[in-house]
Design a protein around this motif. Sequence first.
Motif, PDB file in Angstrom:
ATOM      1  N   THR A  64       0.504  -0.750  -0.168  1.00  0.00           N
ATOM      2  CA  THR A  64       0.042   0.164  -0.102  1.00  0.00           C
ATOM      3  C   THR A  64       0.719   1.270   0.249  1.00  0.00           C
ATOM      4  N   THR A  65       0.879   1.856  -1.095  1.00  0.00           N
ATOM      5  CA  THR A  65       1.758   2.545  -1.147  1.00  0.00           C
ATOM      6  C   THR A  65       1.164   4.306  -1.809  1.00  0.00           C
ATOM      7  N   PRO A  66       1.782   5.436  -1.619  1.00  0.00           N
ATOM      8  CA  PRO A  66       1.073   7.232  -2.102  1.00  0.00           C
ATOM      9  C   PRO A  66       0.957   6.756  -3.467  1.00  0.00           C
ATOM     10  N   CYS A  67      -0.455   7.123  -4.039  1.00  0.00           N
ATOM     11  CA  CYS A  67      -0.372   7.191  -5.276  1.00  0.00           C
ATOM     12  C   CYS A  67       0.575   8.264  -5.752  1.00  0.00           C
ATOM     13  N   HIS A  68       1.474   9.398  -5.067  1.00  0.00           N
ATOM     14  CA  HIS A  68       1.808  10.525  -5.587  1.00  0.00           C
ATOM     15  C   HIS A  68       2.634  10.948  -4.810  1.00  0.00           C
ATOM     16  N   THR A  69       4.200  10.830  -4.511  1.00  0.00           N
ATOM     17  CA  THR A  69       5.542  10.792  -4.008  1.00  0.00           C
ATOM     18  C   THR A  69       5.133  12.551  -4.566  1.00  0.00           C
ATOM     19  N   ARG A  70       5.244  13.208  -3.790  1.00  0.00           N
ATOM     20  CA  ARG A  70       4.764  14.952  -3.972  1.00  0.00           C
ATOM     21  C   ARG A  70       4.316  14.983  -2.192  1.00  0.00           C
ATOM     22  N   SER A  71       4.766  16.317  -2.214  1.00  0.00           N
ATOM     23  CA  SER A  71       5.100  17.484  -0.578  1.00  0.00           C
ATOM     24  C   SER A  71       4.105  17.612  -0.826  1.00  0.00           C
ATOM     25  N   VAL A  72       3.036  17.948  -1.336  1.00  0.00           N
ATOM     26  CA  VAL A  72       1.524  18.497  -1.426  1.00  0.00           C
ATOM     27  C   VAL A  72       1.515  17.867  -2.067  1.00  0.00           C
ATOM     28  N   PRO A  73      -0.650  18.471  -1.038  1.00  0.00           N
ATOM     29  CA  PRO A  73      -1.955  17.120  -1.900  1.00  0.00           C
ATOM     30  C   PRO A  73      -2.292  17.783  -3.460  1.00  0.00           C
ATOM     31  N   ASP A  74      -2.876  16.616  -4.000  1.00  0.00           N
ATOM     32  CA  ASP A  74      -3.297  17.322  -5.920  1.00  0.00           C
ATOM     33  C   ASP A  74      -3.500  19.021  -5.555  1.00  0.00           C
ATOM     34  N   SER A  75      -4.926  19.757  -4.817  1.00  0.00           N
ATOM     35  CA  SER A  75      -5.390  20.312  -4.864  1.00  0.00           C
ATOM     36  C   SER A  75      -4.152  21.554  -5.027  1.00  0.00           C
ATOM     37  N   VAL A  76      -3.451  21.339  -4.315  1.00  0.00           N
ATOM     38  CA  VAL A  76      -2.000  22.336  -4.119  1.00  0.00           C
ATOM     39  C   VAL A  76      -1.330  22.952  -5.555  1.00  0.00           C
ATOM     40  N   TRP A  77      -0.798  21.083  -5.333  1.00  0.00           N
ATOM     41  CA  TRP A  77      -0.349  19.915  -6.459  1.00  0.00           C
ATOM     42  C   TRP A  77      -0.504  21.495  -8.249  1.00  0.00           C
ATOM     43  N   ASN A  78      -1.825  21.138  -8.537  1.00  0.00           N
ATOM     44  CA  ASN A  78      -2.372  22.236 -10.083  1.00  0.00           C
ATOM     45  C   ASN A  78      -3.476  22.415  -9.682  1.00  0.00           C
ATOM     46  N   ASP A  79      -2.328  23.214  -8.272  1.00  0.00           N
ATOM     47  CA  ASP A  79      -3.226  25.223  -8.587  1.00  0.00           C
ATOM     48  C   ASP A  79      -2.023  25.558  -9.623  1.00  0.00           C
ATOM     49  N   THR A  80      -2.996  26.591 -10.519  1.00  0.00           N
ATOM     50  CA  THR A  80      -1.653  27.611 -11.226  1.00  0.00           C
ATOM     51  C   THR A  80      -0.295  28.530 -10.559  1.00  0.00           C
ATOM     52  N   GLU A  81      -1.340  28.879  -9.329  1.00  0.00           N
ATOM     53  CA  GLU A  81      -0.244  30.116  -8.989  1.00  0.00           C
ATOM     54  C   GLU A  81       1.332  29.383  -8.083  1.00  0.00           C
ATOM     55  N   PHE A  82       1.310  27.635  -7.761  1.00  0.00           N
ATOM     56  CA  PHE A  82       1.721  26.803  -7.059  1.00  0.00           C
ATOM     57  C   PHE A  82       2.850  26.953  -8.260  1.00  0.00           C
ATOM     58  N   ARG A  83       2.256  26.082  -9.629  1.00  0.00           N
ATOM     59  CA  ARG A  83       2.467  25.682 -10.211  1.00  0.00           C
ATOM     60  C   ARG A  83       4.130  26.953 -10.922  1.00  0.00           C
ATOM     61  N   ASP A  84       3.277  28.018 -10.953  1.00  0.00           N
ATOM     62  CA  ASP A  84       3.882  28.564 -11.549  1.00  0.00           C
ATOM     63  C   ASP A  84       5.170  29.613 -10.696  1.00  0.00           C
ATOM     64  N   ASN A  85       4.191  29.099  -9.116  1.00  0.00           N
ATOM     65  CA  ASN A  85       5.943  29.986  -8.511  1.00  0.00           C
ATOM     66  C   ASN A  85       5.865  28.777  -7.070  1.00  0.00           C
ATOM     67  N   HIS A  86       6.477  28.215  -7.655  1.00  0.00           N
ATOM     68  CA  HIS A  86       7.224  26.597  -6.502  1.00  0.00           C
ATOM     69  C   HIS A  86       7.731  26.876  -5.663  1.00  0.00           C
ATOM     70  N   PHE A  87       9.146  28.357  -6.937  1.00  0.00           N
ATOM     71  CA  PHE A  87       9.920  28.328  -5.363  1.00  0.00           C
ATOM     72  C   PHE A  87       9.761  29.198  -4.825  1.00  0.00           C
ATOM     73  N   ARG A  88       8.539  29.737  -4.383  1.00  0.00           N
ATOM     74  CA  ARG A  88       8.079  30.448  -3.106  1.00  0.00           C
ATOM     75  C   ARG A  88       7.849  29.349  -2.135  1.00  0.00           C
TER      76      ARG A  88
END
Length: 360
Positions: free
Chosen positions: A178-202
């Motif tokens: 049983t494993t997480p579907c995505h190995t990301r540090s944030v949930p999909d709602s944040v990952w798919n947010d345009t502001e986050f994707r364009d300024n993820h370094f912030r």
Amino acid sequence: MDNLSSSQDTSNNTNSSADMKLVLMASYSIELVLKQCGSRYYPMISRLITQFVTSITSLSAVEGMHKVVNAFVSALPELAHASLLSLCCERIVEEIDNGVGLTPSLSRFTRTHSETTLIWFATMLLALVECSDGQHLLKYKSQIVHAMKLLSGTCMSRHVYNIGGQMLNCVMLTLTSTTPCHTRSVPDSVWNDTEFRDNHFRHWGKHPNVADDSFSLEWHTPSMQEIEFAQELMREMVEPRIGELAAFIDSADKRELSNTENVELNRLVWVLRCGVRGLGHLVPPPGTTIAADDLTDALVGGDDANGMPPRYRLDRQVPGGYVFTDADSSEYGEVMDIRKRAGLATAQALQCVVGRGDGN
């Protein structure tokens, strides 16, 4: 990476070496970059990594490239498998068909020059099956099984059949985990947010509050196809080794073993060990009844959890558990029987070797 020293050529195989730290930094950076690449970059990514894998084949870079391919499959599993898995299986079959890896050898540190290509592609295949979702492996089931059977059941070189055993263990655990579907540090709602994707370094260093209702984490649980695949491996690649090992011990009696027989004994024990370890997620430890929800009790309320800051502390159950928990089911009984017979066979092998007193 082609200029890094080979961990197989030295006794220092730890993550503390300067070379290994460099490899880890490179593979971690690659994984982060690949996760953020859009689909328009996929053809370029596939072409570049395939070129690396097929053009280097130097054992001085095998450990580094293993981590690069592992980063590739962690970030983009479907693309990684489509780009490399069939290629690696075909090269493995081609090398073994040409007689590579068939010379008996128990050495851990020396190998014939002819084994270089076989070890390289076997190591890359091992990285490819180390994915977090066994569903991705089903498409390549026949190729993976064929390659594993050749590596662990035909080859007589310790370097090669060791990789085959590790691959068997890895595939079985991947199929039943049983494993997480995505190995990301944030949930999909944040990952798919345009502001986050364009300024993820912030957002580097910022973590969502696990207790927040907006935090969501999807889990992959083994499907029936994955479980059936693991059972097939258990029956085809683990259980037969038990009979082979028992027959070998009976035939060996107390006579002196030849070099080839010593290699065969080592190979049987190693593959059986890897296979039995691969059963670890199918049933709970003997004499223990564990429900699915019990597995995360320690994460939710254990000492480790209580010592964590609240924002990072898991506060809900993970939908996981052992595959078979009904002790009266035929599937549960089959796994336990194989585990018991494997233990008896290896105990007999140990008694046989110790009884000789000749250092074999």
